[in-house]
Design a protein around this motif. Structure first.
Motif, PDB file in Angstrom:
ATOM      1  N   LEU A 220       0.867  -1.147   0.021  1.00 19.15           N
ATOM      2  CA  LEU A 220      -0.057  -0.070  -0.097  1.00 19.15           C
ATOM      3  C   LEU A 220       0.834   1.326   0.076  1.00 19.15           C
ATOM      4  CD1 LEU A 220      -3.210   0.733   1.637  1.00 19.15           C
ATOM      5  CD2 LEU A 220      -1.487   2.199   2.086  1.00 19.15           C
ATOM      6  N   ARG A 221       2.011   1.328   0.716  1.00 16.47           N
ATOM      7  CA  ARG A 221       2.949   2.384   0.823  1.00 16.47           C
ATOM      8  C   ARG A 221       3.421   2.799  -0.536  1.00 16.47           C
ATOM      9  NH1 ARG A 221       7.318   1.438   3.548  1.00 16.47           N
ATOM     10  NH2 ARG A 221       7.644   3.802   4.442  1.00 16.47           N
ATOM     11  N   ALA A 222       3.675   1.847  -1.306  1.00 11.61           N
ATOM     12  CA  ALA A 222       4.246   1.922  -2.535  1.00 11.61           C
ATOM     13  C   ALA A 222       3.279   2.316  -3.562  1.00 11.61           C
ATOM     14  CB  ALA A 222       5.062   0.611  -3.034  1.00 11.61           C
ATOM     15  N   THR A 223       2.388   2.064  -3.380  1.00  4.53           N
ATOM     16  CA  THR A 223       0.963   1.992  -4.503  1.00  4.53           C
ATOM     17  C   THR A 223       0.961   3.656  -5.123  1.00  4.53           C
ATOM     18  OG1 THR A 223      -0.424   0.300  -3.697  1.00  4.53           O
ATOM     19  CG2 THR A 223      -1.526   1.876  -5.074  1.00  4.53           C
ATOM     20  N   ARG A 224       0.789   3.652  -6.504  1.00  8.26           N
ATOM     21  CA  ARG A 224       0.888   4.931  -7.114  1.00  8.26           C
ATOM     22  C   ARG A 224      -0.456   5.096  -7.761  1.00  8.26           C
ATOM     23  NH1 ARG A 224       5.775   7.443  -6.999  1.00  8.26           N
ATOM     24  NH2 ARG A 224       7.404   6.343  -6.194  1.00  8.26           N
ATOM     25  N   GLY A 225      -0.839   6.355  -8.052  1.00 12.04           N
ATOM     26  CA  GLY A 225      -2.067   6.528  -8.478  1.00 12.04           C
ATOM     27  C   GLY A 225      -2.215   5.714 -10.054  1.00 12.04           C
ATOM     28  N   GLY A 226      -1.442   5.626 -10.850  1.00 13.65           N
ATOM     29  CA  GLY A 226      -1.593   4.977 -12.086  1.00 13.65           C
ATOM     30  C   GLY A 226      -1.998   3.340 -11.815  1.00 13.65           C
ATOM     31  N   GLU A 227      -1.866   2.924 -10.653  1.00 16.86           N
ATOM     32  CA  GLU A 227      -2.108   1.370 -10.303  1.00 16.86           C
ATOM     33  C   GLU A 227      -3.089   1.089 -10.131  1.00 16.86           C
ATOM     34  OE1 GLU A 227       2.760   0.941  -9.285  1.00 16.86           O
ATOM     35  OE2 GLU A 227       1.304   1.264  -7.887  1.00 16.86           O
ATOM     36  N   PHE A 228      -4.249   1.906  -9.920  1.00 17.11           N
ATOM     37  CA  PHE A 228      -5.651   1.382  -9.788  1.00 17.11           C
ATOM     38  C   PHE A 228      -6.516   2.249 -10.657  1.00 17.11           C
ATOM     39  CE2 PHE A 228      -5.779   5.228  -7.081  1.00 17.11           C
ATOM     40  CZ  PHE A 228      -7.087   5.444  -6.743  1.00 17.11           C
ATOM     41  N   LEU A 229      -7.467   1.449 -11.100  1.00 14.92           N
ATOM     42  CA  LEU A 229      -8.536   1.950 -12.018  1.00 14.92           C
ATOM     43  C   LEU A 229      -9.917   1.887 -11.412  1.00 14.92           C
ATOM     44  CD1 LEU A 229      -7.131   0.653 -15.508  1.00 14.92           C
ATOM     45  CD2 LEU A 229      -7.102   3.022 -14.480  1.00 14.92           C
ATOM     46  N   LEU A 230     -10.747   3.009 -11.506  1.00 11.56           N
ATOM     47  CA  LEU A 230     -11.929   2.849 -10.884  1.00 11.56           C
ATOM     48  C   LEU A 230     -13.122   2.927 -11.818  1.00 11.56           C
ATOM     49  CD1 LEU A 230     -11.565   5.002  -7.461  1.00 11.56           C
ATOM     50  CD2 LEU A 230     -11.388   2.555  -7.657  1.00 11.56           C
ATOM     51  N   ASP A 231     -12.610   3.808 -13.013  1.00 14.66           N
ATOM     52  CA  ASP A 231     -13.913   4.118 -13.981  1.00 14.66           C
ATOM     53  C   ASP A 231     -13.825   2.927 -15.055  1.00 14.66           C
ATOM     54  OD1 ASP A 231     -11.296   4.768 -14.878  1.00 14.66           O
ATOM     55  OD2 ASP A 231     -11.775   6.686 -15.574  1.00 14.66           O
ATOM     56  N   THR A 232     -13.851   1.821 -14.543  1.00 13.44           N
ATOM     57  CA  THR A 232     -13.898   0.796 -15.637  1.00 13.44           C
ATOM     58  C   THR A 232     -15.041  -0.100 -15.121  1.00 13.44           C
ATOM     59  OG1 THR A 232     -12.451  -0.606 -14.401  1.00 13.44           O
ATOM     60  CG2 THR A 232     -11.562   0.803 -16.043  1.00 13.44           C
ATOM     61  N   VAL A 233     -15.347  -0.946 -15.973  1.00 12.14           N
ATOM     62  CA  VAL A 233     -16.537  -2.078 -15.656  1.00 12.14           C
ATOM     63  C   VAL A 233     -16.102  -2.778 -14.476  1.00 12.14           C
ATOM     64  CG1 VAL A 233     -17.824  -4.086 -16.498  1.00 12.14           C
ATOM     65  CG2 VAL A 233     -17.361  -2.072 -17.945  1.00 12.14           C
ATOM     66  N   ARG A 234     -14.740  -3.350 -14.620  1.00  9.26           N
ATOM     67  CA  ARG A 234     -14.109  -4.001 -13.252  1.00  9.26           C
ATOM     68  C   ARG A 234     -12.998  -3.208 -12.608  1.00  9.26           C
ATOM     69  NH1 ARG A 234     -15.147  -9.267 -13.085  1.00  9.26           N
ATOM     70  NH2 ARG A 234     -13.020 -10.062 -12.459  1.00  9.26           N
ATOM     71  N   PRO A 235     -13.433  -2.265 -11.575  1.00  6.14           N
ATOM     72  CA  PRO A 235     -12.457  -1.757 -11.037  1.00  6.14           C
ATOM     73  C   PRO A 235     -11.198  -2.649 -10.439  1.00  6.14           C
ATOM     74  CG  PRO A 235     -14.257  -0.972 -10.416  1.00  6.14           C
ATOM     75  CD  PRO A 235     -14.643  -2.190 -11.197  1.00  6.14           C
ATOM     76  N   HIS A 236     -10.145  -2.123 -10.561  1.00  3.92           N
ATOM     77  CA  HIS A 236      -8.998  -3.009 -10.091  1.00  3.92           C
ATOM     78  C   HIS A 236      -7.567  -2.421  -9.754  1.00  3.92           C
ATOM     79  CE1 HIS A 236      -7.962  -2.615 -14.676  1.00  3.92           C
ATOM     80  NE2 HIS A 236      -6.760  -2.684 -13.994  1.00  3.92           N
TER      81      HIS A 236
ATOM     82  N   PHE B  73     -17.609  -2.269  -2.341  1.00  3.16           N
ATOM     83  CA  PHE B  73     -17.782  -1.541  -1.108  1.00  3.16           C
ATOM     84  C   PHE B  73     -16.525  -0.714  -1.017  1.00  3.16           C
ATOM     85  CE2 PHE B  73     -15.077  -5.081   0.369  1.00  3.16           C
ATOM     86  CZ  PHE B  73     -14.115  -4.638   1.138  1.00  3.16           C
ATOM     87  N   CYS B  74     -15.331  -0.995  -1.577  1.00  3.06           N
ATOM     88  CA  CYS B  74     -14.067  -0.311  -1.447  1.00  3.06           C
ATOM     89  C   CYS B  74     -13.741   0.879  -2.318  1.00  3.06           C
ATOM     90  CB  CYS B  74     -12.984  -1.033  -1.382  1.00  3.06           C
ATOM     91  SG  CYS B  74     -12.205  -1.705  -2.796  1.00  3.06           S
ATOM     92  N   THR B  75     -14.462   0.975  -3.525  1.00  3.05           N
ATOM     93  CA  THR B  75     -14.571   1.870  -4.423  1.00  3.05           C
ATOM     94  C   THR B  75     -15.125   3.302  -4.244  1.00  3.05           C
ATOM     95  OG1 THR B  75     -16.538   1.275  -5.687  1.00  3.05           O
ATOM     96  CG2 THR B  75     -14.320   0.344  -6.402  1.00  3.05           C
ATOM     97  N   PRO B  76     -16.055   3.639  -3.361  1.00 11.14           N
ATOM     98  CA  PRO B  76     -16.448   4.961  -3.426  1.00 11.14           C
ATOM     99  C   PRO B  76     -15.626   5.714  -2.157  1.00 11.14           C
ATOM    100  CG  PRO B  76     -18.308   3.351  -2.812  1.00 11.14           C
ATOM    101  CD  PRO B  76     -17.275   2.454  -3.083  1.00 11.14           C
ATOM    102  N   ALA B  77     -14.788   4.917  -1.204  1.00  8.05           N
ATOM    103  CA  ALA B  77     -13.659   5.619  -0.454  1.00  8.05           C
ATOM    104  C   ALA B  77     -12.455   6.053  -1.364  1.00  8.05           C
ATOM    105  CB  ALA B  77     -13.366   4.485   0.687  1.00  8.05           C
ATOM    106  N   LEU B  78     -12.148   5.142  -2.131  1.00  5.82           N
ATOM    107  CA  LEU B  78     -11.029   5.503  -3.183  1.00  5.82           C
ATOM    108  C   LEU B  78     -11.428   6.718  -3.886  1.00  5.82           C
ATOM    109  CD1 LEU B  78      -9.771   2.063  -3.619  1.00  5.82           C
ATOM    110  CD2 LEU B  78      -8.515   3.557  -2.501  1.00  5.82           C
ATOM    111  N   ALA B  79     -12.596   6.425  -4.581  1.00  5.20           N
ATOM    112  CA  ALA B  79     -13.115   7.644  -5.346  1.00  5.20           C
ATOM    113  C   ALA B  79     -13.022   8.866  -4.503  1.00  5.20           C
ATOM    114  CB  ALA B  79     -14.209   7.598  -6.160  1.00  5.20           C
ATOM    115  N   ALA B  80     -13.376   8.982  -3.292  1.00  2.65           N
ATOM    116  CA  ALA B  80     -13.612  10.255  -2.762  1.00  2.65           C
ATOM    117  C   ALA B  80     -12.073  10.856  -2.388  1.00  2.65           C
ATOM    118  CB  ALA B  80     -14.199  10.022  -1.116  1.00  2.65           C
ATOM    119  N   TRP B  81     -11.267   9.702  -2.020  1.00  2.00           N
ATOM    120  CA  TRP B  81      -9.791  10.184  -1.727  1.00  2.00           C
ATOM    121  C   TRP B  81      -9.182  10.672  -3.036  1.00  2.00           C
ATOM    122  CZ3 TRP B  81      -6.692  12.131   1.256  1.00  2.00           C
ATOM    123  CH2 TRP B  81      -5.146  12.058   1.141  1.00  2.00           C
TER     124      TRP B  81
END
Length: 304
Positions: free
Chosen positions: A169-185, A204-212
């Protein structure tokens, strides 16, 4: 350069060379590449501790080991074998340093005499399904959240929804997660012995990530969770642990371990309850061994 000199002038290189050419376990079998990577990280941590005292591999004594093990105990959950694994590594290292003439004695020997592996591994800690659902509800954004609360919900949501480690998690960068797709990953790069993988993000976890996302730089290279006042450095493990403990306190969960490890175990057990195999769950966790999945499966109700 002779071997004793290399240990005093280039200890990192000397350790890697020893691991690759000579080092072996108690059964005299050579270590796997995965074990070598883990051992190197442990050695680096021990060497950093010595440099802060300051002392060297040739000169450290029992008092330095006592302070090092105290630090390990403070940072590790009760019931784990982390301290014992460090002790075995340092004892093996010291015996080698004596053999090649870098040291005159092995200060770890006295610690090793009174240490023993536990007869049974501790039962892994996790949230039961009801507590899991309660925490899923807790991480949902609230209209009154400020940036700090938004970040905290996103941190816990990602731990609980992706099963990643604190280091990942500490190393995760913005480009490594996609929310605006059919299958967020989330794409988790290879980290030490853990394999690269793509983890599907549950709803359940995508709203919190989208808000952040609204509070962080849009750059794909920017850290997803930077340190509070230093955008180019990741949030440290102490803060991540405090965030997770705060969330677990909020839902009334109490256990000897209140770390991100509990959420990783919960993620894995949730998939086992859903019918996933040990092999699949191990792959979701980035592990080549099924040991964690096997231990968690042993906690499932009979017949599941």
């Amino acid at each position: 350069m002779d071997i004793p000199t290399s240990w005093t002038t280039e200890p990192h290189a000397a350790y890697l060379d020893w691991q690759a050419t000579e080092a072996a376990g108690a059964d005299r079998r050579r270590f796997s590449q995965r074990s070598i990577i883990q051992h190197k990280a442990m050695f680096d941590r021990f060497l950093r501790h010595l440099s802060q005292r300051p002392t060297t591999l040739a000169a450290f004594g029992a008092e330095h080991l006592e302070s090092f093990f105290a630090d390990v105990d403070n940072r590790c959950a009760p019931g784990t074998t982390t301290r014992l694994r460090y002790l075995k590594l340092i004892d093996r290292l010291c015996r080698h340093l004596v053999a090649v003439g870098v040291r005159q004695s092995n200060p770890a020997a006295a610690f090793a005499v009174i240490a023993a592996w536990p007869d049974d591994e501790p039962v892994p800690l996790f949230l039961d399904p009801a507590a899991d659902i309660a925490l899923q509800a807790h991480v949902q954004p609230d209209a009154g959240d400020d940036a700090r609360a938004t970040r905290n919900r996103a941190v816990v949501a990602l731990f609980l929804g992706a099963g990643i480690t604190a280091a990942e998690l500490r190393a995760t960068r913005g480009g490594e997660f996609l929310l605006d797709t059919v299958r967020p990953h989330l794409r988790v790069p290879k980290h030490g012995p853990r394999l690269e993988r793509i983890v599907a993000l549950p709803a359940f976890c995508t709203p919190a990530l989208a808000a952040w996302n609204q509070h962080r730089p849009a750059s794909a290279e920017a850290l997803l969770f930077p340190a509070p006042r230093t955008a180019d450095k990741p949030t440290n493990d102490v803060l991540l642990g405090a965030i997770v403990r705060g969330a677990l306190d909020a839902i009334g969960f109490a256990a000897p371990d209140m770390s991100p490890r509990v959420l990783r175990n919960t993620f894995a057990r949730r998939h086992l309850l859903a019918g996933r195999t040990n092999e699949e769950v191990s792959r979701f966790l980035g592990l080549t061994s099924q040991r964690t999945a096997v231990r968690l499966r042993a906690t499932l109700p009979v017949g599941v």
